[in-house]
Design an enzyme around this catalytic site. Structure first.
Site, PDB file in Angstrom:
ATOM      1  N   SER A   1       0.796  -1.227   0.000  1.00  0.00           N
ATOM      2  CA  SER A   1       0.000   0.000   0.000  1.00  0.00           C
ATOM      3  C   SER A   1       0.833   1.284   0.000  1.00  0.00           C
ATOM      4  O   SER A   1       0.306   2.348  -0.307  1.00  0.00           O
ATOM      5  CB  SER A   1      -0.942   0.023   1.199  1.00  0.00           C
ATOM      6  OG  SER A   1      -0.222   0.154   2.407  1.00  0.00           O
TER       7      SER A   1
ATOM      8  N   LYS B   1       0.527   4.902   6.748  1.00  0.00           N
ATOM      9  CA  LYS B   1      -0.035   5.725   5.665  1.00  0.00           C
ATOM     10  C   LYS B   1       0.611   7.102   5.703  1.00  0.00           C
ATOM     11  O   LYS B   1       1.299   7.478   6.659  1.00  0.00           O
ATOM     12  CB  LYS B   1      -1.547   5.869   5.822  1.00  0.00           C
ATOM     13  CG  LYS B   1      -2.334   4.567   5.905  1.00  0.00           C
ATOM     14  CD  LYS B   1      -2.314   3.780   4.606  1.00  0.00           C
ATOM     15  CE  LYS B   1      -3.085   2.476   4.749  1.00  0.00           C
ATOM     16  NZ  LYS B   1      -2.933   1.613   3.566  1.00  0.00           N
TER      17      LYS B   1
END
Length: 318
Positions: free
Chosen positions: A100, A172
């Site tokens: 990701s 993230k």
């Protein structure tokens, strides 16, 4: 009449009356007397032993080795306690389990996360953060449940020291902080923060074979980040489960600041990928755009108070 003797030059000199006699060394009075020690074997043995070094007890080297092995468990225990203290309060290693955050972070990378930095400054746009998604975010990677207690313990230890991934820890990039309006997309398919478009070419995923880069987002959104919340997204937008996919959450896809574990600031493994994780410069413009808004809010407070006081005065005067 006097009698005397003296040693000199390898001979004995002996004076008897007025005459001086010289005799070879070894024939003097000391040598002429037989030594009892020379004739007694026991005394010869004792004399020999007296000249030798005293016998030593158990080997000092053996004692040192035995002491080391006794102290080794204590040293290991102290090292583990110190490592846990550092991990809990200062810096922790994390394993990257998913794609990701490619190309910034690859599967198998280990990063160090600073747990103290947000005690000295606020979370900033562009920071790469690790946060807990326990009971709120879906897993990005399927994990096989350990089959026995020993495996569970080993997995917990490995997760603690960043050898294996944590099941509910996510990493993230922060796109929006409290008060920001984040939107996708403008006429040029860019994400905007407070109306300022982000130039994300420096960190968005690029296919190493084709050179094709991800779009900023295939999912449109328009959200205002609430107090104590963050809008986060992965750098590999096509594979990242992030704020865009959790719009049904109470925060509208945002994550609570209180869930942030710390800021990832450096890649430490593998060795050929050691590198820092700086904030991209494009976020400086978004921060500059938000600054006048913050000043306006601060300035509005005294103006509102003055108006209320004025209105109160007129009412009293009436």
């Amino acid at each position: 009449m006097s009698t005397g003797s003296a040693r000199g030059g390898g001979h004995w000199t002996k004076t008897v009356g007025g005459d001086v006699r010289s005799e070879p060394e070894g024939t003097g009075p000391e040598q002429s007397r037989p030594s009892a020690a020379a004739d007694d074997p026991d005394e010869r043995s004792q004399a020999s032993d007296a000249g030798a070094e005293p016998a030593q007890g158990p080997s000092k080297k053996g004692k040192k080795q035995g002491s080391f092995w006794k102290e080794l468990p204590v040293l290991i225990g102290v090292a583990l306690v110190l490592a846990l203290i550092i991990k809990t309060f200062v810096v922790q290693a994390f394993y990257i389990p998913s794609e990701s955050m490619e190309n910034t972070l690859l599967v198998g990378d280990r990063v160090l996360v600073n747990k103290l930095v947000y005690h000295t400054r606020d979370i900033e746009r562009g920071d790469v953060v690790v946060f807990s998604g326990l009971d709120s975010w879906d897993l990005e990677v399927d994990y096989a449940e350990p089959s026995n207690p020993v495996s569970k313990v080993l997995r917990a230890i490995g997760s603690t020291f960043g050898v294996v991934p944590g099941e509910k820890d996510y990493i993230k990039r922060v796109i929006g902080v409290p008060g920001d309006r984040v939107r996708c997309c403008d006429a040029q398919s860019r994400i905007t923060v407070n109306g300022v478009p982000l130039d994300e070419k420096s960190y968005l995923y690029t296919d190493p074979e084709t050179g094709e880069q991800n779009k900023p987002s295939d999912i449109p959104f328009d959200a205002t980040v609430g107090k104590g919340q963050l809008w986060v997204m992965g750098d590999h937008r096509e594979l990242s489960h992030d704020s865009r996919n959790h719009r049904g959450d109470p925060g509208g896809g945002t994550i609570p600041v209180s869930r942030v574990i710390g800021r990832a600031f450096v890649i430490v493994w593998p060795l050929d990928r050691i590198d820092t994780l700086p904030i991209p410069k494009t976020f400086d413009k978004a921060a500059a755009a938000a600054f006048p808004v913050a000043l306006g809010l601060i300035g509005a407070v005294p103006i509102t108070l003055i108006r209320r006081v004025g209105a109160g005065g007129r009412h009293v005067g009436a």
